[in-house]
Design a protein around this motif. Structure first.
Motif, PDB file in Angstrom:
ATOM      1  N   TYR A   4       0.848  -1.172   0.000  1.00  0.00           N
ATOM      2  CA  TYR A   4       0.000   0.000   0.000  1.00  0.00           C
ATOM      3  C   TYR A   4       0.895   1.236   0.000  1.00  0.00           C
ATOM      4  O   TYR A   4       2.062   1.169   0.354  1.00  0.00           O
ATOM      5  CB  TYR A   4      -0.950   0.027   1.212  1.00  0.00           C
ATOM      6  CG  TYR A   4      -0.256  -0.145   2.542  1.00  0.00           C
ATOM      7  CD1 TYR A   4       0.249   0.950   3.239  1.00  0.00           C
ATOM      8  CD2 TYR A   4      -0.106  -1.422   3.097  1.00  0.00           C
ATOM      9  CE1 TYR A   4       0.880   0.783   4.454  1.00  0.00           C
ATOM     10  CE2 TYR A   4       0.534  -1.584   4.318  1.00  0.00           C
ATOM     11  CZ  TYR A   4       1.013  -0.477   4.985  1.00  0.00           C
ATOM     12  OH  TYR A   4       1.641  -0.648   6.178  1.00  0.00           O
ATOM     13  N   VAL A  20      -8.098  -1.638  -2.559  1.00  0.00           N
ATOM     14  CA  VAL A  20      -8.429  -2.985  -3.036  1.00  0.00           C
ATOM     15  C   VAL A  20      -7.592  -3.976  -2.235  1.00  0.00           C
ATOM     16  O   VAL A  20      -6.360  -3.913  -2.256  1.00  0.00           O
ATOM     17  CB  VAL A  20      -8.138  -3.124  -4.543  1.00  0.00           C
ATOM     18  CG1 VAL A  20      -8.470  -4.530  -5.025  1.00  0.00           C
ATOM     19  CG2 VAL A  20      -8.933  -2.078  -5.336  1.00  0.00           C
ATOM     20  N   ASN A  22      -6.349  -7.703  -1.288  1.00  0.00           N
ATOM     21  CA  ASN A  22      -6.170  -9.122  -1.602  1.00  0.00           C
ATOM     22  C   ASN A  22      -5.840  -9.829  -0.291  1.00  0.00           C
ATOM     23  O   ASN A  22      -4.744  -9.650   0.252  1.00  0.00           O
ATOM     24  CB  ASN A  22      -5.031  -9.313  -2.602  1.00  0.00           C
ATOM     25  CG  ASN A  22      -4.706 -10.785  -2.828  1.00  0.00           C
ATOM     26  OD1 ASN A  22      -5.456 -11.667  -2.434  1.00  0.00           O
ATOM     27  ND2 ASN A  22      -3.576 -11.045  -3.463  1.00  0.00           N
ATOM     28  N   THR A  30      -2.440  -9.853  -6.762  1.00  0.00           N
ATOM     29  CA  THR A  30      -2.788  -8.442  -6.586  1.00  0.00           C
ATOM     30  C   THR A  30      -2.452  -7.659  -7.851  1.00  0.00           C
ATOM     31  O   THR A  30      -3.253  -6.847  -8.331  1.00  0.00           O
ATOM     32  CB  THR A  30      -2.028  -7.839  -5.392  1.00  0.00           C
ATOM     33  OG1 THR A  30      -2.207  -8.681  -4.253  1.00  0.00           O
ATOM     34  CG2 THR A  30      -2.515  -6.442  -5.080  1.00  0.00           C
ATOM     35  N   ASP A  31      -1.271  -7.911  -8.398  1.00  0.00           N
ATOM     36  CA  ASP A  31      -0.854  -7.200  -9.610  1.00  0.00           C
ATOM     37  C   ASP A  31      -1.811  -7.468 -10.768  1.00  0.00           C
ATOM     38  O   ASP A  31      -2.032  -6.590 -11.618  1.00  0.00           O
ATOM     39  CB  ASP A  31       0.558  -7.621 -10.000  1.00  0.00           C
ATOM     40  CG  ASP A  31       1.609  -7.118  -9.024  1.00  0.00           C
ATOM     41  OD1 ASP A  31       1.308  -6.159  -8.267  1.00  0.00           O
ATOM     42  OD2 ASP A  31       2.717  -7.684  -9.001  1.00  0.00           O
ATOM     43  N   LEU A  33      -4.918  -7.618 -10.670  1.00  0.00           N
ATOM     44  CA  LEU A  33      -6.149  -6.839 -10.530  1.00  0.00           C
ATOM     45  C   LEU A  33      -6.011  -5.427 -11.084  1.00  0.00           C
ATOM     46  O   LEU A  33      -7.006  -4.807 -11.476  1.00  0.00           O
ATOM     47  CB  LEU A  33      -6.548  -6.749  -9.052  1.00  0.00           C
ATOM     48  CG  LEU A  33      -6.614  -8.065  -8.267  1.00  0.00           C
ATOM     49  CD1 LEU A  33      -6.976  -7.779  -6.814  1.00  0.00           C
ATOM     50  CD2 LEU A  33      -7.604  -9.025  -8.897  1.00  0.00           C
ATOM     51  N   LYS A  34      -4.797  -4.935 -11.118  1.00  0.00           N
ATOM     52  CA  LYS A  34      -4.580  -3.520 -11.452  1.00  0.00           C
ATOM     53  C   LYS A  34      -5.051  -3.144 -12.858  1.00  0.00           C
ATOM     54  O   LYS A  34      -5.688  -2.090 -13.033  1.00  0.00           O
ATOM     55  CB  LYS A  34      -3.108  -3.167 -11.251  1.00  0.00           C
ATOM     56  CG  LYS A  34      -2.680  -3.289  -9.794  1.00  0.00           C
ATOM     57  CD  LYS A  34      -1.196  -3.016  -9.603  1.00  0.00           C
ATOM     58  CE  LYS A  34      -0.798  -3.200  -8.141  1.00  0.00           C
ATOM     59  NZ  LYS A  34       0.651  -2.959  -7.931  1.00  0.00           N
ATOM     60  N   HIS A  47      -6.647   4.451  -6.587  1.00  0.00           N
ATOM     61  CA  HIS A  47      -6.855   3.046  -6.233  1.00  0.00           C
ATOM     62  C   HIS A  47      -5.527   2.484  -5.732  1.00  0.00           C
ATOM     63  O   HIS A  47      -4.564   2.402  -6.489  1.00  0.00           O
ATOM     64  CB  HIS A  47      -7.354   2.255  -7.439  1.00  0.00           C
ATOM     65  CG  HIS A  47      -8.623   2.793  -8.018  1.00  0.00           C
ATOM     66  ND1 HIS A  47      -8.642   3.686  -9.066  1.00  0.00           N
ATOM     67  CD2 HIS A  47      -9.916   2.583  -7.660  1.00  0.00           C
ATOM     68  CE1 HIS A  47      -9.890   3.996  -9.354  1.00  0.00           C
ATOM     69  NE2 HIS A  47     -10.679   3.351  -8.521  1.00  0.00           N
ATOM     70  N   ASP A  48      -5.492   2.129  -4.479  1.00  0.00           N
ATOM     71  CA  ASP A  48      -4.315   1.517  -3.889  1.00  0.00           C
ATOM     72  C   ASP A  48      -4.605   0.048  -3.604  1.00  0.00           C
ATOM     73  O   ASP A  48      -5.763  -0.376  -3.571  1.00  0.00           O
ATOM     74  CB  ASP A  48      -3.905   2.245  -2.611  1.00  0.00           C
ATOM     75  CG  ASP A  48      -3.362   3.646  -2.888  1.00  0.00           C
ATOM     76  OD1 ASP A  48      -3.131   3.980  -4.060  1.00  0.00           O
ATOM     77  OD2 ASP A  48      -3.170   4.399  -1.919  1.00  0.00           O
ATOM     78  N   TYR A  49      -3.542  -0.719  -3.391  1.00  0.00           N
ATOM     79  CA  TYR A  49      -3.677  -2.175  -3.282  1.00  0.00           C
ATOM     80  C   TYR A  49      -2.966  -2.692  -2.047  1.00  0.00           C
ATOM     81  O   TYR A  49      -1.857  -2.270  -1.727  1.00  0.00           O
ATOM     82  CB  TYR A  49      -3.108  -2.841  -4.544  1.00  0.00           C
ATOM     83  CG  TYR A  49      -3.835  -2.408  -5.798  1.00  0.00           C
ATOM     84  CD1 TYR A  49      -3.473  -1.215  -6.453  1.00  0.00           C
ATOM     85  CD2 TYR A  49      -4.897  -3.142  -6.293  1.00  0.00           C
ATOM     86  CE1 TYR A  49      -4.158  -0.796  -7.580  1.00  0.00           C
ATOM     87  CE2 TYR A  49      -5.581  -2.728  -7.423  1.00  0.00           C
ATOM     88  CZ  TYR A  49      -5.214  -1.551  -8.050  1.00  0.00           C
ATOM     89  OH  TYR A  49      -5.898  -1.129  -9.161  1.00  0.00           O
ATOM     90  N   THR A  51      -1.872  -6.330  -0.099  1.00  0.00           N
ATOM     91  CA  THR A  51      -1.704  -7.782  -0.143  1.00  0.00           C
ATOM     92  C   THR A  51      -1.417  -8.262   1.277  1.00  0.00           C
ATOM     93  O   THR A  51      -0.625  -7.635   1.993  1.00  0.00           O
ATOM     94  CB  THR A  51      -0.521  -8.178  -1.055  1.00  0.00           C
ATOM     95  OG1 THR A  51      -0.695  -7.576  -2.339  1.00  0.00           O
ATOM     96  CG2 THR A  51      -0.440  -9.691  -1.216  1.00  0.00           C
TER      97      THR A  51
END
Length: 257
Positions: A4, A20, A22, A30-31, A33-34, A47-49, A51
């Protein structure tokens, strides 16, 4: 470490922000989904992710889903003030969704939270004709009963569920197999599952029942065309839960739901 971005007070800016999540520990998932999120082109939203920092690498049953909670919640806690909405990117009735809704930072801010399962079912119901059904294509056979029960519960009635829900068909692969197994094997198993689902009635929408199926809509479309013919096969809606979830959260934040 969970993935993140730090050091930005997104809530103080005019930009909307969605995290988002995971809940497994496989960064490559996760990658994957981007590109789906980027394709929506919500340019006024960041939009940050996230894991999971450790824990299960692939959520293959309900036990894995529950195990993933203890690896996610402690790290997610400090992030909840930074974002306007949250998407749990695991195709199950993941317990992290209701748990996040109970977090003080989310309750106080009335921040929307959803999972990709809930988002895809909702999108499918609103997309199909009243005489059509929707169905789910997922990974391991264990998900057939799990997702069927979750869908019936989500719809709120077992007696009438069959009128709108065609059921679940699975590939026999787990989430990591979707990218690690030979490509032709994955394609064939995906297409076989789709065709079995289409034979269960007038199916107007198919949900991709695993976050690891990101980007596999084309092989689903091929199966629809092979089974139904060009015209009817192109009419079937293919619903990706990540895209459905981000789109719903975008609308919810904009509307103040």
């Amino acid at each position: 470490m969970g993935e993140y971005r730090q050091g930005r007070n997104l809530r103080c800016s005019k930009m909307r922000s969605i995290l988002v999540i995971n809940p497994n520990s496989t960064v490559s998932m996760t990658d994957g989904l981007k590109p789906l999120v980027d394709a929506l082109q919500f340019k006024d939203t960041t939009h940050d992710y996230f894991t999971a920092p450790d824990g299960v690498k692939s959520i293959n049953n309900e036990e894995d889903a529950h195990e993933s909670i203890k690896h996610c919640l402690p790290t997610l806690g400090p992030l909840l003030d930074r974002y306007d909405a949250f998407l749990v990117a695991c195709y199950s009735q993941h317990p992290l969704v209701p748990l996040l809704k109970e977090e003080p930072a989310i309750k106080a801010g009335r921040k929307p939270v959803t999972g990709i399962f809930e988002a895809s079912v909702g999108a499918s119901l609103q997309s199909i004709h009243p005489e059509e059904k929707f169905g789910i294509v997922s990974t391991g056979k264990v998900w057939e009963d799990i997702l069927t029960e979750a869908t019936v519960q989500f719809l709120g009635t077992s007696a009438d569920a069959g009128k709108r829900f065609a059921g679940v068909e699975t590939t026999g692969l787990n989430a990591t197999d979707l990218h690690d197994a030979p490509a032709e094997e994955v394609r064939q198993k995906m297409k076989d599952a789709v065709k079995r689902l289409l034979r269960k009635g007038k199916v107007g929408a198919i949900c991709l029942g695993c976050a690891g199926m990101a980007g596999m809509d084309q092989m689903v479309r091929e199966a629809c065309v092979e089974e139904l013919g060009q015209e009817e096969g192109q009419r079937v809606r293919i619903v990706d839960g990540v895209m459905a979830g981000v789109a719903w959260l975008e609308g919810a934040v904009r509307a103040g739901f």
